[in-house]
Design a protein around this motif. Structure first.
Motif, PDB file in Angstrom:
ATOM      1  N   GLY A   1       0.846  -1.248   0.119  1.00 40.43           N
ATOM      2  CA  GLY A   1      -0.080   0.077   0.218  1.00 40.43           C
ATOM      3  C   GLY A   1       0.941   1.276   0.116  1.00 40.43           C
ATOM      4  O   GLY A   1       0.333   2.390  -0.309  1.00 40.43           O
ATOM      5  N   SER A   2       2.068   1.018   0.375  1.00 39.64           N
ATOM      6  CA  SER A   2       2.705   2.516   0.295  1.00 39.64           C
ATOM      7  C   SER A   2       4.254   2.137  -0.172  1.00 39.64           C
ATOM      8  O   SER A   2       4.879   1.360   0.449  1.00 39.64           O
ATOM      9  CB  SER A   2       2.964   2.886   1.895  1.00 39.64           C
ATOM     10  OG  SER A   2       3.597   1.993   2.610  1.00 39.64           O
ATOM     11  N   VAL A   3       4.555   2.995  -0.912  1.00 40.73           N
ATOM     12  CA  VAL A   3       5.721   2.902  -1.725  1.00 40.73           C
ATOM     13  C   VAL A   3       6.580   4.393  -1.630  1.00 40.73           C
ATOM     14  O   VAL A   3       5.837   5.394  -1.762  1.00 40.73           O
ATOM     15  CB  VAL A   3       5.839   2.633  -3.157  1.00 40.73           C
ATOM     16  CG1 VAL A   3       7.178   2.759  -3.885  1.00 40.73           C
ATOM     17  CG2 VAL A   3       5.139   1.556  -3.429  1.00 40.73           C
ATOM     18  N   ARG A   4       7.742   4.386  -0.884  1.00 41.31           N
ATOM     19  CA  ARG A   4       8.433   5.501  -0.672  1.00 41.31           C
ATOM     20  C   ARG A   4       9.204   5.886  -1.791  1.00 41.31           C
ATOM     21  O   ARG A   4      10.016   5.122  -2.156  1.00 41.31           O
ATOM     22  CB  ARG A   4       9.224   5.500   0.820  1.00 41.31           C
ATOM     23  CG  ARG A   4       8.329   5.390   1.982  1.00 41.31           C
ATOM     24  CD  ARG A   4       9.128   5.481   3.124  1.00 41.31           C
ATOM     25  NE  ARG A   4       8.299   5.338   4.097  1.00 41.31           N
ATOM     26  CZ  ARG A   4       8.673   6.182   5.261  1.00 41.31           C
ATOM     27  NH1 ARG A   4       9.788   6.792   5.390  1.00 41.31           N
ATOM     28  NH2 ARG A   4       7.499   5.634   6.181  1.00 41.31           N
ATOM     29  N   VAL A   5       9.044   7.163  -2.301  1.00 42.93           N
ATOM     30  CA  VAL A   5       9.881   7.624  -3.510  1.00 42.93           C
ATOM     31  C   VAL A   5      10.699   8.729  -2.609  1.00 42.93           C
ATOM     32  O   VAL A   5      10.054   9.757  -2.008  1.00 42.93           O
ATOM     33  CB  VAL A   5       9.001   8.235  -4.521  1.00 42.93           C
ATOM     34  CG1 VAL A   5       9.799   8.618  -5.608  1.00 42.93           C
ATOM     35  CG2 VAL A   5       7.915   7.411  -5.008  1.00 42.93           C
ATOM     36  N   PRO A   6      12.001   8.498  -2.944  1.00 38.90           N
ATOM     37  CA  PRO A   6      12.898   9.455  -2.367  1.00 38.90           C
ATOM     38  C   PRO A   6      12.800  10.907  -3.000  1.00 38.90           C
ATOM     39  O   PRO A   6      12.400  11.114  -4.297  1.00 38.90           O
ATOM     40  CB  PRO A   6      14.223   9.163  -2.748  1.00 38.90           C
ATOM     41  CG  PRO A   6      14.218   7.930  -3.741  1.00 38.90           C
ATOM     42  CD  PRO A   6      12.774   7.502  -3.745  1.00 38.90           C
ATOM     43  N   VAL A   7      12.762  11.954  -2.108  1.00 34.18           N
ATOM     44  CA  VAL A   7      12.761  13.431  -2.707  1.00 34.18           C
ATOM     45  C   VAL A   7      14.046  14.170  -2.520  1.00 34.18           C
ATOM     46  O   VAL A   7      14.729  14.241  -1.478  1.00 34.18           O
ATOM     47  CB  VAL A   7      11.627  14.144  -1.675  1.00 34.18           C
ATOM     48  CG1 VAL A   7      11.387  15.530  -2.146  1.00 34.18           C
ATOM     49  CG2 VAL A   7      10.218  13.444  -1.700  1.00 34.18           C
ATOM     50  N   SER A   8      14.516  14.744  -3.872  1.00 30.96           N
ATOM     51  CA  SER A   8      15.580  15.374  -3.754  1.00 30.96           C
ATOM     52  C   SER A   8      15.626  16.511  -2.834  1.00 30.96           C
ATOM     53  O   SER A   8      14.693  16.972  -2.346  1.00 30.96           O
ATOM     54  CB  SER A   8      16.042  15.843  -5.175  1.00 30.96           C
ATOM     55  OG  SER A   8      15.056  16.838  -5.474  1.00 30.96           O
ATOM     56  N   CYS A   9      16.928  17.015  -2.352  1.00 29.17           N
ATOM     57  CA  CYS A   9      16.789  18.360  -1.465  1.00 29.17           C
ATOM     58  C   CYS A   9      16.258  19.404  -2.177  1.00 29.17           C
ATOM     59  O   CYS A   9      15.770  20.201  -1.486  1.00 29.17           O
ATOM     60  CB  CYS A   9      18.524  18.396  -1.126  1.00 29.17           C
ATOM     61  SG  CYS A   9      18.885  19.466   0.160  1.00 29.17           S
ATOM     62  N   SER A  10      16.576  19.627  -3.331  1.00 30.96           N
ATOM     63  CA  SER A  10      16.258  20.791  -4.071  1.00 30.96           C
ATOM     64  C   SER A  10      14.870  21.035  -4.088  1.00 30.96           C
ATOM     65  O   SER A  10      13.915  21.534  -3.707  1.00 30.96           O
ATOM     66  CB  SER A  10      16.643  20.909  -5.563  1.00 30.96           C
ATOM     67  OG  SER A  10      16.392  19.925  -6.309  1.00 30.96           O
ATOM     68  N   GLN A  11      14.052  19.726  -4.281  1.00 34.12           N
ATOM     69  CA  GLN A  11      12.581  19.455  -4.077  1.00 34.12           C
ATOM     70  C   GLN A  11      12.131  19.904  -2.494  1.00 34.12           C
ATOM     71  O   GLN A  11      11.080  20.394  -2.773  1.00 34.12           O
ATOM     72  CB  GLN A  11      12.038  18.031  -4.310  1.00 34.12           C
ATOM     73  CG  GLN A  11      11.969  17.747  -5.988  1.00 34.12           C
ATOM     74  CD  GLN A  11      11.728  16.341  -6.293  1.00 34.12           C
ATOM     75  OE1 GLN A  11      12.054  15.389  -5.535  1.00 34.12           O
ATOM     76  NE2 GLN A  11      10.924  16.081  -7.478  1.00 34.12           N
ATOM     77  N   GLN A  12      12.722  19.151  -1.585  1.00 33.96           N
ATOM     78  CA  GLN A  12      12.510  19.733  -0.362  1.00 33.96           C
ATOM     79  C   GLN A  12      12.520  21.105  -0.097  1.00 33.96           C
ATOM     80  O   GLN A  12      11.469  21.652   0.529  1.00 33.96           O
ATOM     81  CB  GLN A  12      13.335  18.914   0.590  1.00 33.96           C
ATOM     82  CG  GLN A  12      13.226  17.346   0.669  1.00 33.96           C
ATOM     83  CD  GLN A  12      14.334  16.753   1.536  1.00 33.96           C
ATOM     84  OE1 GLN A  12      14.304  16.937   2.767  1.00 33.96           O
ATOM     85  NE2 GLN A  12      14.840  15.605   1.160  1.00 33.96           N
ATOM     86  N   TYR A  13      13.467  21.640  -0.527  1.00 34.62           N
ATOM     87  CA  TYR A  13      13.684  23.047  -0.402  1.00 34.62           C
ATOM     88  C   TYR A  13      12.590  23.931  -1.067  1.00 34.62           C
ATOM     89  O   TYR A  13      12.037  24.809  -0.509  1.00 34.62           O
ATOM     90  CB  TYR A  13      15.191  23.545  -0.732  1.00 34.62           C
ATOM     91  CG  TYR A  13      15.590  25.114  -0.555  1.00 34.62           C
ATOM     92  CD1 TYR A  13      15.534  25.653   0.572  1.00 34.62           C
ATOM     93  CD2 TYR A  13      15.428  25.869  -1.716  1.00 34.62           C
ATOM     94  CE1 TYR A  13      15.500  27.041   0.674  1.00 34.62           C
ATOM     95  CE2 TYR A  13      15.496  27.247  -1.560  1.00 34.62           C
ATOM     96  CZ  TYR A  13      15.659  27.853  -0.101  1.00 34.62           C
ATOM     97  OH  TYR A  13      15.661  29.201  -0.109  1.00 34.62           O
ATOM     98  N   ASN A  14      12.375  23.444  -2.222  1.00 34.02           N
ATOM     99  CA  ASN A  14      11.361  24.246  -3.100  1.00 34.02           C
ATOM    100  C   ASN A  14      10.022  24.127  -2.596  1.00 34.02           C
ATOM    101  O   ASN A  14       9.299  25.019  -2.292  1.00 34.02           O
ATOM    102  CB  ASN A  14      11.295  23.759  -4.541  1.00 34.02           C
ATOM    103  CG  ASN A  14      12.508  24.118  -5.153  1.00 34.02           C
ATOM    104  OD1 ASN A  14      13.142  25.278  -4.882  1.00 34.02           O
ATOM    105  ND2 ASN A  14      12.747  23.385  -6.191  1.00 34.02           N
TER     106      ASN A  14
END
Length: 159
Positions: free
Chosen positions: A42-55
Motif C-alpha cells: 500500500g505504500s511505496v516511498r519515493v525519495p525526494v531530492s534536496c532541491s525538491q524539499q527546499y522548494n
C-alpha cells in the motif's frame, strides 16, 4: 538545541510506543505475515531530492522567511539601532515561524540556519537597551550571507 529537543521528543514517543505494545500478546508469525505483506504493497516511498524539499519548504512554511532574515541582517548592517529594533519588532511573527519550520537540513549542511535563528531570536526577545540587541545580532550579516550562498548553490546544482 532544537535538534536535541526534537531527538528527545522522538525518543520519548518511541519509548511510549514500545511500552504500549509490550503488553499485547505476540501474534503468530503466519497471521502477521499477510498483514505485513499487504501493508508494504500500500505504500511505496519515493525519495525526494534536496532541491525538491527546499522548494516545497520555500513555497510553503518557509515563504518569505529568507527575505525577512535578509531584512533583519540589512538593518543590522545599516548600524542604526532604531531601524534594527523596528525591523525586529515587525519580524517577530516570521522569526517564530522560522523557528517552528526550519529550512530542510539537507539544504543547510553547515547549520547556518540554527545559529542565525539563535541570534535573531535572542535579539527579537531582548526588551532592554539597543546595545544588547546589537550584541545579540553580532555576526548575523555574515551568517545570513553564508546561508544565502549555500541556498543559491543548492538552486544552482538543481538546474
Amino acid at each position: 538545541m532544537k535538534r536535541i529537543i526534537l531527538a528527545a521528543v522522538g525518543a520519548a514517543a518511541a519509548g511510549l510506543t514500545a511500552c504500549s505494545s509490550a503488553g499485547t500478546p505476540a501474534a503468530p508469525a503466519a497471521a502477521s505475515a499477510p498483514a505485513a505483506a499487504s501493508a508494504s504493497h500500500g505504500s511505496v516511498r519515493v525519495p525526494v531530492s534536496c532541491s525538491q524539499q527546499y522548494n516545497t519548504w520555500e513555497q510553503g512554511h518557509g515563504k518569505g522567511l529568507i527575505a525577512t532574515l535578509n531584512a533583519v541582517s540589512s538593518a543590522e548592517t545599516a548600524g542604526d539601532a532604531q531601524v534594527l529594533m523596528t525591523t525586529l519588532n515587525t519580524s517577530r511573527p516570521a522569526i517564530a515561524t522560522a523557528a517552528r519550520h526550519p529550512v530542510p537540513a539537507c539544504a543547510d549542511p553547515r547549520g547556518y540556519w540554527d545559529v542565525l535563528l539563535m541570534h535573531v531570536t535572542a535579539a527579537a526577545a531582548t526588551k532592554s537597551s539597543p546595545s544588547s540587541v546589537q550584541a545579540a545580532m553580532k555576526g548575523v550579516p555574515e551568517l545570513e550571507h553564508q546561508l544565502t550562498a549555500e541556498l543559491k548553490q543548492l538552486k544552482h546544482t538543481a538546474q
